[in-house]
Design an enzyme around this catalytic site. Structure first.
Site, mmCIF file in Angstrom:
data_model
loop_
_atom_site.group_PDB
_atom_site.id
_atom_site.type_symbol
_atom_site.label_atom_id
_atom_site.label_comp_id
_atom_site.label_asym_id
_atom_site.label_seq_id
_atom_site.Cartn_x
_atom_site.Cartn_y
_atom_site.Cartn_z
ATOM 1 N N SER A 275 0.791 -1.237 0.000
ATOM 2 C CA SER A 275 0.000 0.000 0.000
ATOM 3 C C SER A 275 0.820 1.282 0.000
ATOM 4 O O SER A 275 0.246 2.371 -0.046
ATOM 5 C CB SER A 275 -0.958 0.010 1.196
ATOM 6 O OG SER A 275 -2.040 -0.863 0.965
ATOM 7 N N SER B 213 -5.283 4.186 4.279
ATOM 8 C CA SER B 213 -4.922 3.061 3.408
ATOM 9 C C SER B 213 -6.153 2.348 2.864
ATOM 10 O O SER B 213 -6.177 1.124 2.735
ATOM 11 C CB SER B 213 -4.014 2.063 4.144
ATOM 12 O OG SER B 213 -3.182 1.385 3.238
ATOM 13 N N GLU C 193 -5.246 -3.411 -6.290
ATOM 14 C CA GLU C 193 -5.645 -3.993 -5.016
ATOM 15 C C GLU C 193 -6.748 -5.024 -5.274
ATOM 16 O O GLU C 193 -7.636 -4.785 -6.081
ATOM 17 C CB GLU C 193 -6.186 -2.911 -4.058
ATOM 18 C CG GLU C 193 -5.152 -1.992 -3.475
ATOM 19 C CD GLU C 193 -4.377 -2.617 -2.325
ATOM 20 O OE1 GLU C 193 -4.487 -3.860 -2.115
ATOM 21 O OE2 GLU C 193 -3.660 -1.874 -1.650
ATOM 22 N N LYS D 135 3.684 6.711 4.796
ATOM 23 C CA LYS D 135 2.684 5.814 4.213
ATOM 24 C C LYS D 135 3.159 4.388 4.395
ATOM 25 O O LYS D 135 4.268 4.038 3.998
ATOM 26 C CB LYS D 135 2.475 6.096 2.715
ATOM 27 C CG LYS D 135 1.414 5.178 2.097
ATOM 28 C CD LYS D 135 0.026 5.482 2.627
ATOM 29 C CE LYS D 135 -0.965 4.353 2.352
ATOM 30 N NZ LYS D 135 -0.861 3.244 3.339
ATOM 31 N N THR D 136 2.303 3.578 4.996
ATOM 32 C CA THR D 136 2.625 2.186 5.284
ATOM 33 C C THR D 136 2.126 1.261 4.179
ATOM 34 O O THR D 136 1.366 1.655 3.296
ATOM 35 C CB THR D 136 1.982 1.756 6.606
ATOM 36 O OG1 THR D 136 0.561 1.984 6.516
ATOM 37 C CG2 THR D 136 2.535 2.547 7.777
ATOM 38 N N GLY D 137 2.532 0.005 4.274
ATOM 39 C CA GLY D 137 2.036 -1.030 3.377
ATOM 40 C C GLY D 137 2.230 -2.388 4.009
ATOM 41 O O GLY D 137 3.180 -2.596 4.769
#
Length: 302
Positions: A85, A143, A179, A247-249
């Site tokens: 993400s 997210s 996604e 920003k994470t993923g």
């Protein structure tokens, strides 16, 4: 007054977004463009990163650069990891670069059938739709998966995102799917992968560089700083008085990533990307590994 936004050629003619495709054999990895000369590695720092890999039974990749001094810290920084993400911040940047403020406030309609899991914001607005501005906020700060796909659709699908990244000098990142398929993270599959160095470069260009107009940079920076998903990763590994935008993923094979710009008090910003993976498809993510790695990196940068 005329709008001075630079709308890249990739944004002027957006192809129709294709449907998610079934998995196919891995494609050849794109060539890696040479970057600036790296700071010579510190054996003690490398040893600490190696120890963290053993402690958490995971593969770790990290790249961090002090934008003031130019000093950097790198560990497996040119190895590929599934970006998961983290792409949503880059897609939001591509949307900003391809729209006027008026276009950002246009409503995007979507159906209930388009909703994906982990869509905490878009699930509540099927009846009304959401503006592009709101979708960017949902994708970056929460997210939201449906929002992420709608941003991708706006820029021309994964191919459009690839083109936007190429425009800022990233010839490494490979955006291929939507996604949730892009989170499969199968070892050896180069689809939907990048490297810590490449993602740090992209974030630096969009947040601190001139890839975006000033008002667009401000919007993206605000969304990153108010991100709600990053409290246990890079943010947890840096001093409490530092401002962080990230920003994470997350993906299969224990994939856990965080890309961030850090603003220490009275210093130039630091740009950092941390990416991790494990060997088992259902392996749990290790947020503490990213926090510990960030702590090592900022200590090394002084």
């Amino acid at each position: 007054m005329a709008d001075r936004r630079r709308v890249h050629a990739w944004a002027r003619a957006r192809p129709a977004a294709p449907e998610p495709a079934p998995p196919t054999p891995s494609a050849a990895a794109p060539s890696v463009a040479p970057g600036p000369a790296a700071t010579p590695p510190d054996p003690a720092v490398e040893q600490e990163f190696t120890r963290l890999q053993t402690q958490y039974d995971a593969r770790l990749g990290l790249y961090a650069v002090d934008t003031g001094s130019g000093e950097s810290v790198a560990f497996r920084a040119d190895e590929r990891f599934a970006f998961a993400s983290t792409f949503k911040a880059l897609a939001a940047a591509a949307v900003l670069d391809s729209t006027t403020p008026q276009q950002l406030d246009q409503v995007v309609r979507y159906s209930k059938d388009e909703l994906l899991e982990n869509s905490p914001i878009t699930k509540d607005h099927v009846a009304t739709g959401m503006t592009l501005r709101e979708l960017c906020d949902a994708a970056v700060r929460f997210s939201d998966n449906t929002a992420g796909n709608l941003l991708l659709k706006h820029v021309g699908g994964p191919q459009g995102l690839d083109a936007a990244l190429t425009a800022v000098g990233d010839e490494v990142t490979s955006a291929d799917r939507w996604e949730p398929e892009l989170n499969s993270a199968v070892p050896g599959d180069v689809r939907d992968t990048s490297t810590p160095r490449a993602l740090a470069h992209d974030l630096r260009q969009f947040v601190l560089g001139d890839a975006l107009a000033e008002d667009d940079r401000a919007l993206l920076t605000d969304w990153l700083r108010r991100n709600t998903t990053g409290g246990t990763v890079i943010r947890a590994g840096v001093p409490a008085d530092w401002v962080v935008g990230d920003k994470t993923g997350s993906g299969y094979y224990g994939g856990r990533n965080d890309i961030a710009v850090l603003w220490p008090p009275n210093r130039a910003p630091i740009v950092m990307a941390v990416m991790t993976s494990r060997e088992e498809p259902r392996a749990k993510r290790a947020d503490a590994l990213l926090a510990d790695a960030a702590r090592v990196a900022v200590t090394a940068l002084g």
